[in-house]
Design a protein around this motif. Structure first.
Motif, PDB file in Angstrom:
ATOM      1  N   LEU A 195       0.864  -1.189   0.000  1.00  0.00           N
ATOM      2  CA  LEU A 195       0.000   0.000   0.000  1.00  0.00           C
ATOM      3  C   LEU A 195       0.892   1.227   0.000  1.00  0.00           C
ATOM      4  O   LEU A 195       1.478   1.600   1.019  1.00  0.00           O
ATOM      5  CB  LEU A 195      -0.944   0.021   1.206  1.00  0.00           C
ATOM      6  CG  LEU A 195      -1.955   1.174   1.190  1.00  0.00           C
ATOM      7  CD1 LEU A 195      -2.924   1.053   0.014  1.00  0.00           C
ATOM      8  CD2 LEU A 195      -2.729   1.249   2.502  1.00  0.00           C
ATOM      9  N   GLY A 196       0.988   1.885  -1.167  1.00  0.00           N
ATOM     10  CA  GLY A 196       1.751   3.119  -1.266  1.00  0.00           C
ATOM     11  C   GLY A 196       0.949   4.272  -0.691  1.00  0.00           C
ATOM     12  O   GLY A 196      -0.197   4.507  -1.091  1.00  0.00           O
ATOM     13  N   LEU A 197       1.524   4.993   0.262  1.00  0.00           N
ATOM     14  CA  LEU A 197       0.823   6.069   0.966  1.00  0.00           C
ATOM     15  C   LEU A 197       1.108   7.417   0.338  1.00  0.00           C
ATOM     16  O   LEU A 197       2.256   7.728   0.018  1.00  0.00           O
ATOM     17  CB  LEU A 197       1.268   6.109   2.435  1.00  0.00           C
ATOM     18  CG  LEU A 197       1.194   4.797   3.217  1.00  0.00           C
ATOM     19  CD1 LEU A 197       1.776   5.004   4.613  1.00  0.00           C
ATOM     20  CD2 LEU A 197      -0.235   4.281   3.295  1.00  0.00           C
ATOM     21  N   GLY A 198       0.076   8.219   0.187  1.00  0.00           N
ATOM     22  CA  GLY A 198       0.269   9.590  -0.237  1.00  0.00           C
ATOM     23  C   GLY A 198       1.050  10.370   0.817  1.00  0.00           C
ATOM     24  O   GLY A 198       1.048  10.005   1.999  1.00  0.00           O
ATOM     25  N   PRO A 199       1.733  11.442   0.427  1.00  0.00           N
ATOM     26  CA  PRO A 199       2.613  12.165   1.351  1.00  0.00           C
ATOM     27  C   PRO A 199       1.892  13.044   2.359  1.00  0.00           C
ATOM     28  O   PRO A 199       2.522  13.575   3.269  1.00  0.00           O
ATOM     29  CB  PRO A 199       3.475  13.010   0.421  1.00  0.00           C
ATOM     30  CG  PRO A 199       2.615  13.239  -0.770  1.00  0.00           C
ATOM     31  CD  PRO A 199       1.818  11.971  -0.942  1.00  0.00           C
ATOM     32  N   GLU A 200       0.567  13.204   2.216  1.00  0.00           N
ATOM     33  CA  GLU A 200      -0.136  14.139   3.084  1.00  0.00           C
ATOM     34  C   GLU A 200      -1.591  13.724   3.230  1.00  0.00           C
ATOM     35  O   GLU A 200      -2.157  13.031   2.382  1.00  0.00           O
ATOM     36  CB  GLU A 200      -0.094  15.550   2.486  1.00  0.00           C
ATOM     37  CG  GLU A 200      -0.759  15.598   1.115  1.00  0.00           C
ATOM     38  CD  GLU A 200      -0.821  16.981   0.517  1.00  0.00           C
ATOM     39  OE1 GLU A 200      -0.618  17.960   1.261  1.00  0.00           O
ATOM     40  OE2 GLU A 200      -1.083  17.087  -0.690  1.00  0.00           O
ATOM     41  N   CYS A 201      -2.170  14.155   4.348  1.00  0.00           N
ATOM     42  CA  CYS A 201      -3.610  14.049   4.564  1.00  0.00           C
ATOM     43  C   CYS A 201      -4.190  15.444   4.369  1.00  0.00           C
ATOM     44  O   CYS A 201      -3.924  16.349   5.161  1.00  0.00           O
ATOM     45  CB  CYS A 201      -3.893  13.518   5.966  1.00  0.00           C
ATOM     46  SG  CYS A 201      -5.646  13.388   6.361  1.00  0.00           S
ATOM     47  N   VAL A 202      -4.945  15.632   3.302  1.00  0.00           N
ATOM     48  CA  VAL A 202      -5.498  16.953   2.972  1.00  0.00           C
ATOM     49  C   VAL A 202      -6.789  17.156   3.755  1.00  0.00           C
ATOM     50  O   VAL A 202      -7.681  16.304   3.713  1.00  0.00           O
ATOM     51  CB  VAL A 202      -5.765  17.065   1.461  1.00  0.00           C
ATOM     52  CG1 VAL A 202      -6.391  18.416   1.127  1.00  0.00           C
ATOM     53  CG2 VAL A 202      -4.474  16.864   0.675  1.00  0.00           C
ATOM     54  N   PRO A 203      -6.934  18.266   4.493  1.00  0.00           N
ATOM     55  CA  PRO A 203      -8.175  18.513   5.238  1.00  0.00           C
ATOM     56  C   PRO A 203      -9.394  18.477   4.327  1.00  0.00           C
ATOM     57  O   PRO A 203      -9.364  19.018   3.219  1.00  0.00           O
ATOM     58  CB  PRO A 203      -7.955  19.908   5.835  1.00  0.00           C
ATOM     59  CG  PRO A 203      -6.473  20.057   5.912  1.00  0.00           C
ATOM     60  CD  PRO A 203      -5.935  19.328   4.711  1.00  0.00           C
ATOM     61  N   LEU A 204     -10.455  17.824   4.794  1.00  0.00           N
ATOM     62  CA  LEU A 204     -11.650  17.668   3.976  1.00  0.00           C
ATOM     63  C   LEU A 204     -12.225  19.012   3.554  1.00  0.00           C
ATOM     64  O   LEU A 204     -12.635  19.190   2.394  1.00  0.00           O
ATOM     65  CB  LEU A 204     -12.706  16.861   4.736  1.00  0.00           C
ATOM     66  CG  LEU A 204     -14.034  16.643   4.013  1.00  0.00           C
ATOM     67  CD1 LEU A 204     -13.837  15.857   2.718  1.00  0.00           C
ATOM     68  CD2 LEU A 204     -15.022  15.922   4.927  1.00  0.00           C
ATOM     69  N   ASP A 205     -12.267  19.986   4.462  1.00  0.00           N
ATOM     70  CA  ASP A 205     -12.869  21.270   4.102  1.00  0.00           C
ATOM     71  C   ASP A 205     -12.053  22.002   3.040  1.00  0.00           C
ATOM     72  O   ASP A 205     -12.585  22.827   2.294  1.00  0.00           O
ATOM     73  CB  ASP A 205     -13.078  22.149   5.337  1.00  0.00           C
ATOM     74  CG  ASP A 205     -11.804  22.403   6.129  1.00  0.00           C
ATOM     75  OD1 ASP A 205     -10.715  21.957   5.694  1.00  0.00           O
ATOM     76  OD2 ASP A 205     -11.894  23.034   7.199  1.00  0.00           O
ATOM     77  N   GLN A 206     -10.772  21.676   2.940  1.00  0.00           N
ATOM     78  CA  GLN A 206      -9.931  22.284   1.908  1.00  0.00           C
ATOM     79  C   GLN A 206     -10.331  21.795   0.518  1.00  0.00           C
ATOM     80  O   GLN A 206     -10.076  22.461  -0.491  1.00  0.00           O
ATOM     81  CB  GLN A 206      -8.463  21.942   2.196  1.00  0.00           C
ATOM     82  CG  GLN A 206      -7.455  22.655   1.330  1.00  0.00           C
ATOM     83  CD  GLN A 206      -6.032  22.398   1.802  1.00  0.00           C
ATOM     84  OE1 GLN A 206      -5.723  22.558   2.998  1.00  0.00           O
ATOM     85  NE2 GLN A 206      -5.167  21.993   0.893  1.00  0.00           N
ATOM     86  N   LEU A 207     -10.974  20.630   0.462  1.00  0.00           N
ATOM     87  CA  LEU A 207     -11.420  20.059  -0.806  1.00  0.00           C
ATOM     88  C   LEU A 207     -12.893  20.319  -1.080  1.00  0.00           C
ATOM     89  O   LEU A 207     -13.416  19.895  -2.110  1.00  0.00           O
ATOM     90  CB  LEU A 207     -11.154  18.550  -0.812  1.00  0.00           C
ATOM     91  CG  LEU A 207      -9.673  18.151  -0.717  1.00  0.00           C
ATOM     92  CD1 LEU A 207      -9.547  16.655  -0.471  1.00  0.00           C
ATOM     93  CD2 LEU A 207      -8.919  18.550  -1.982  1.00  0.00           C
ATOM     94  N   GLY A 208     -13.579  21.002  -0.166  1.00  0.00           N
ATOM     95  CA  GLY A 208     -14.970  21.365  -0.399  1.00  0.00           C
ATOM     96  C   GLY A 208     -15.983  20.399   0.156  1.00  0.00           C
ATOM     97  O   GLY A 208     -17.173  20.507  -0.157  1.00  0.00           O
ATOM     98  N   GLY A 209     -15.566  19.432   0.979  1.00  0.00           N
ATOM     99  CA  GLY A 209     -16.506  18.491   1.582  1.00  0.00           C
ATOM    100  C   GLY A 209     -16.648  17.210   0.787  1.00  0.00           C
ATOM    101  O   GLY A 209     -16.124  17.070  -0.328  1.00  0.00           O
TER     102      GLY A 209
END
Length: 208
Positions: free
Chosen positions: A115-129
């Protein structure tokens, strides 16, 4: 197989994957769903677990078993917090190629490093929900060549529906991750990789 760049994020709980959550693959499997052993389409989400031994930080190499056909696919993960989904992560879901979903896919999906992991967890509200996630498209490149675009508008269950349906029969705890599925290529398979290949997964709003 390599991923890139450096990762700082690691799952804090259990990572669950979802099978058959894209329209193309669901349609390809539909003729077999009424055959034994199940004799009907699945009524609830079909899940599997990516165990902690599978976690590979971004930019790190993944060892491929000798002689095995190994496939990769992009997935979006919902990271749970105390009050629900708090962030979103990109994943490279690696598996040994297999033909059946009828048996729990531990041997094919829970190989060390798969399982290759992305480098960051992007906040949900930053993506618009959650509802805005359907607008995303995820691209997969192998050795710098575009191989697949995964359109989240083609989910069978969108993120909110998938989460609600899963929570009907199990609890997700803070730190757990629910991956929303991977799409297949038009012929029904996923992109195959070999020793020395580099895989990059990109989506708007995320680091590669």
């Amino acid at each position: 197989m390599n991923t890139t760049p450096s990762a700082t994020w690691l799952p804090g709980g259990t990572v669950y994957g979802t099978l058959l959550n894209f329209q193309r693959e669901f349609a390809l499997w539909a003729p077999q769903m009424n055959e034994p052993p199940y004799k009907s389409p699945p009524k609830a989400p079909v899940l599997y677990v990516k165990t902690a031994n599978t976690f590979t930080a971004c930019s790190q190499s993944i060892a491929l078993p000798a002689g095995a056909s190994v496939e990769v696919a992009a997935s979006l993960g919902l990271v749970m917090g105390a009050g629900g989904v708090t962030g979103i992560v990109l994943f490279n879901d690696v598996a040994i190629a297999h033909e059946s979903y009828y048996r729990p896919p531990v041997k094919t999906r829970c190989v060390d490093g798969f399982l290759g992991l992305g480098p960051e967890c992007v906040p949900l509200d930053q993506l618009g929900g959650l509802n805005a996630l359907r607008e995303l498209e995820i691209e997969l490149h192998r050795n710098g060549v575009h191989k697949q675009t995964t359109r989240l508008a083609e989910w069978v269950r969108d993120a909110a529906t998938l989460l609600a349906d899963v929570c009907e029969f199990m609890s997700l705890r803070p730190g757990d991750v629910l991956m929303t599925g991977t799409d297949c290529l038009p012929e029904g398979r996923r992109e195959l990789v070999h020793a020395g290949d580099t895989v990059e997964i990109t989506a708007p709003g995320f680091q590669t």
